[in-house]
Design a protein around this motif. Structure first.
Motif, mmCIF file in Angstrom:
data_model
loop_
_atom_site.group_PDB
_atom_site.id
_atom_site.type_symbol
_atom_site.label_atom_id
_atom_site.label_comp_id
_atom_site.label_asym_id
_atom_site.label_seq_id
_atom_site.Cartn_x
_atom_site.Cartn_y
_atom_site.Cartn_z
ATOM 1 N N SER A 1 1.358 59.026 66.261
ATOM 2 C CA SER A 1 2.515 58.294 66.677
ATOM 3 C C SER A 1 2.630 56.968 65.911
ATOM 4 C CB SER A 1 2.313 57.715 68.066
ATOM 5 O OG SER A 1 3.845 58.060 68.499
ATOM 6 N N SER A 2 3.945 57.069 65.907
ATOM 7 C CA SER A 2 4.388 55.999 64.831
ATOM 8 C C SER A 2 5.534 54.372 66.061
ATOM 9 C CB SER A 2 5.874 55.520 63.941
ATOM 10 O OG SER A 2 7.163 56.393 64.718
ATOM 11 N N ASP A 3 5.088 55.010 67.272
ATOM 12 C CA ASP A 3 5.672 54.013 68.592
ATOM 13 C C ASP A 3 3.904 53.299 68.673
ATOM 14 O OD1 ASP A 3 6.367 52.662 71.167
ATOM 15 O OD2 ASP A 3 7.173 55.119 71.457
#
Length: 655
Positions: free
Chosen positions: A468-470
């Motif tokens: 994830s890029s979060d």
């Protein structure tokens, strides 16, 4: 104590021998006729009854003796309770009233039969750790410890098993070798289990401590287990040869006989379903302390219902499963509960699958929306019919209803690793990567607040969140892998996840652990790169078809390379009668005659209409008003006029 009682007890003990328990019992009864409250005679009588395997009689004597006798003969009391199958009471008595190593052994045996294998393993570990008092119990403790670890793995609690790989010393005992083989089978290692069973059989045959009768009794369970392995491996010819060594009438334990009969039927099932049904029910069910374990009983219950369905006992299966389900909690993730739901649905469907089976099963789901086994059955039917979307919707609706519940048990079932695995597998079929990451993150958030969370689920959640890029997802992944690494520093997967999750946020922590991970050279040292290159990249059927289409297209000549465009051949039946191939066809031949450029109207009216169609011509206002009024008139006729006007035409005539 009266003098006569002392003398009778002394005479009783003098006559007692290890092989003369009946005489001891007679002497006890004679003493108790003189004094019914003689606690010494009652105690000796209870011991004699235990020696004679009359456990229910022993239990009755102790209970009739009151609390004083229960306190004095607490060990015998706990053992009698264990032998008659009153396991919870036996555990309670052994833990509270008894003292010493003997009481701990009884407690361990009762916990083992009650399938509380974690408690059993802890007791045996404590007994084995006390080296000063272990005496001649060491071999028995090792055998029982291996049996407990095998059961832990059958139960799915592999992380709690202390023994997984037998040592050279362990393989000198046929009992330990047999238990180690059962552990391998529980892990799905069929080949390893087969090797260990063969060794256990040879060790048993060559044992000098067993009589020929004892050897035969010990070899039968080993052969039954070997038959199971051969069936699982598909070696049916070898299984038929092994069946000749198994005599059902010689198996004293009903539980072992029931399993043996089941495996024999599976190895060579009768072609007639009614004969199969009869053979399956020949052996009665085991009772008391000889009952099957849950994982064995679940398989046999399922096979029993399958045999009933083969002989078309649909109504009977529906009634029995419905009655049993009414007494079980709902929702439940226990296999013993959900197998009832599956066969209840199968009986309603009556051997129908696909859309016909769904038509019969879906009304059941409306009546039992929280039935886990029924929900999974519907999901399976949808998947088998190629409708993964409906399967996902069904499972999502079920999980949503559990999530909205206020019961804590429903919340745990909502994030059950098995149900979550089914949902993620369905998401993978449709490539829903975002939903997978979202579900794993929610499950990790739930289980982090519970004691003993499922490590495999947390691993999967941490690995998924790494993609994830979060930042919040990455932070949760780092926290998950940190907890997993702290729980088991030797877990290489957790260590790798720890390094990957801290590589961007805290490089110092990642580097500190990076040295403990195996190098890339070590990981690929046994891989033959040349063989991999020669084998090529495996492709799916779709990719193979696409590649073939590309290659086929490459072999075709492009249009520019062709010497001339191929003329389309027209059949003579489609050509007009006056067709002349030397004349060029009129390009406007497809247009109406009046729309062609060569059209010239004839007469006064024709010229007038042509002039009106000409752009920039004279406009006649009356013609436009008439054209505008025409649609209104037509609409009024279509509506049938207004009021009560008659639709009949009036006849012409004089007024």
């Amino acid at each position: 104590m009266a003098a006569g009682t002392v003398q009778s007890l002394a005479a009783l003990l003098q006559r007692a021998t290890i092989d003369d328990h009946e005489e001891v019992l007679k002497s006890c009864n004679a003493a108790l006729k003189k004094s019914k409250t003689d606690i010494h005679a009652q105690h000796v009588k209870a011991v004699a009854l235990l020696k004679l395997d009359r456990y229910e009689d022993c239990l009755r004597v102790i209970e009739e003796g009151g609390d004083a006798l229960k306190q004095r003969a607490s060990l015998e009391y706990a053992y009698a309770l264990y032998k008659v199958g009153k396991l919870s009471e036996a555990l309670d008595v052994a833990a509270k009233l008894c003292t010493g190593r003997g009481a701990r052994h009884v407690e361990a045996q009762a916990a083992y039969r009650a399938e509380d294998f974690l408690r059993t393993a802890d007791i045996y570990n404590d007994l084995y750790s006390d080296k000063a008092s272990i005496g001649n119990e060491e071999n028995d403790l090792r055998i029982n410890s291996w049996a407990t670890d095998a059961q832990l793995q059958w139960k799915g609690q592999t992380h709690a098993a202390r023994n997984k790989r037998p040592t050279r010393e362990d393989l000198e005992s046929f009992e330990i070798t047999y238990n180690a083989a059962c552990g391998s089978l529980a892990r799905g290692e069929l080949s390893q289990g087969e090797l260990l069973l063969n060794r256990a059989k040879e060790l048993c045959k060559t044992s000098e401590d067993l009589t020929p009768e004892e050897k035969d009794a010990e070899l039968l369970p080993i052969a039954v287990q070997q038959l199971y392995v051969l069936i699982r491996q598909g070696k049916l010819e070898e299984a038929e040869d092994l069946m000749k060594e198994i005599s059902l009438s010689e198996i004293s334990e009903l539980s072992t006989r029931k399993i043996a009969q089941n495996n024999i039927i599976l190895a060579k099932p009768p072609t007639n379903p009614y004969l199969l049904y009869k053979a399956f029910h020949e052996t009665p069910s085991a009772t008391n302390n000889d009952k099957l374990f849950d994982f064995q009983n679940n398989a046999l219950v399922a096979n029993s219902y399958a045999a009933n369905l083969l002989v078309q006992k649909y109504d009977g299966v529906i009634r029995s499963t419905r009655k049993a389900l009414a007494q079980r909690p709902c929702p439940s993730v226990l296999p013993s509960d959900n197998v009832l739901s599956v066969y209840n649905a199968a009986a309603h469907a009556q051997d129908q699958t696909g859309h016909k089976g769904l038509k019969e099963v879906l009304p059941l789901l409306e009546r039992r929306p929280k039935d886990v086994g029924l929900v999974l059955t519907v999901v399976q039917l949808y998947v088998a019919a190629g409708n993964a979307t409906s399967a996902i919707i069904t499972l999502e609706n079920f999980l949503r209803s559990l999530e909205e519940s206020i019961a804590e048990q429903d919340q745990d079932i909502r994030f059950n690793p098995g149900l979550l695995s089914a949902l993620i597998a369905l998401y993978k079929l449709e490539g829903r990567k975002t939903q997978i990451r979202f579900e794993l993150a929610k499950a990790a958030g739930h289980w982090r607040q519970r004691p003993n969370p499922p490590a495999m689920l947390l691993r999967a959640a941490g690995a998924s969140l790494l993609h994830s890029s979060d930042p919040s997802d990455l932070a949760m992944s780092a926290e998950l892998f940190t907890n997993l690494h702290n729980q088991d520093p030797n877990d290489q997967y957790a260590a790798a996840g720890y390094v990957a999750s801290h590589a961007e946020t805290d490089l110092a922590k990642a580097e500190a652990l990076l040295e403990k991970l195996p190098s890339v050279e070590d990981l690929v040292s046994e891989i033959d790169v040349a063989a991999l290159e020669e084998a090529g990249i495996p492709q799916s059927a779709a990719s193979v078809a696409a590649t073939a289409a590309v290659l086929a297209g490459a072999r075709k000549r492009p249009a520019a390379e062709k010497q001339g465009a191929a003329k389309k051949r027209v059949r003579k039946s489609r050509l007009p009668k006056d067709y002349d191939p030397n004349k060029t066809p009129d390009p406007e031949r497809w247009l109406p005659l009046r729309d062609r450029s060569t059209y010239r109207p004839k007469g006064k009216k024709g010229k007038q209409r042509a002039a009106e169609r000409t752009q920039g011509g004279i406009v006649h206002e009356k013609a436009e008003e008439a054209a505008a009024a025409a649609p209104a008139t037509q609409q009024q006729k279509a509506q049938g006029g207004g009021g009560g006007a008659s639709s009949k035409k009036k006849k012409k005539g004089k007024r």
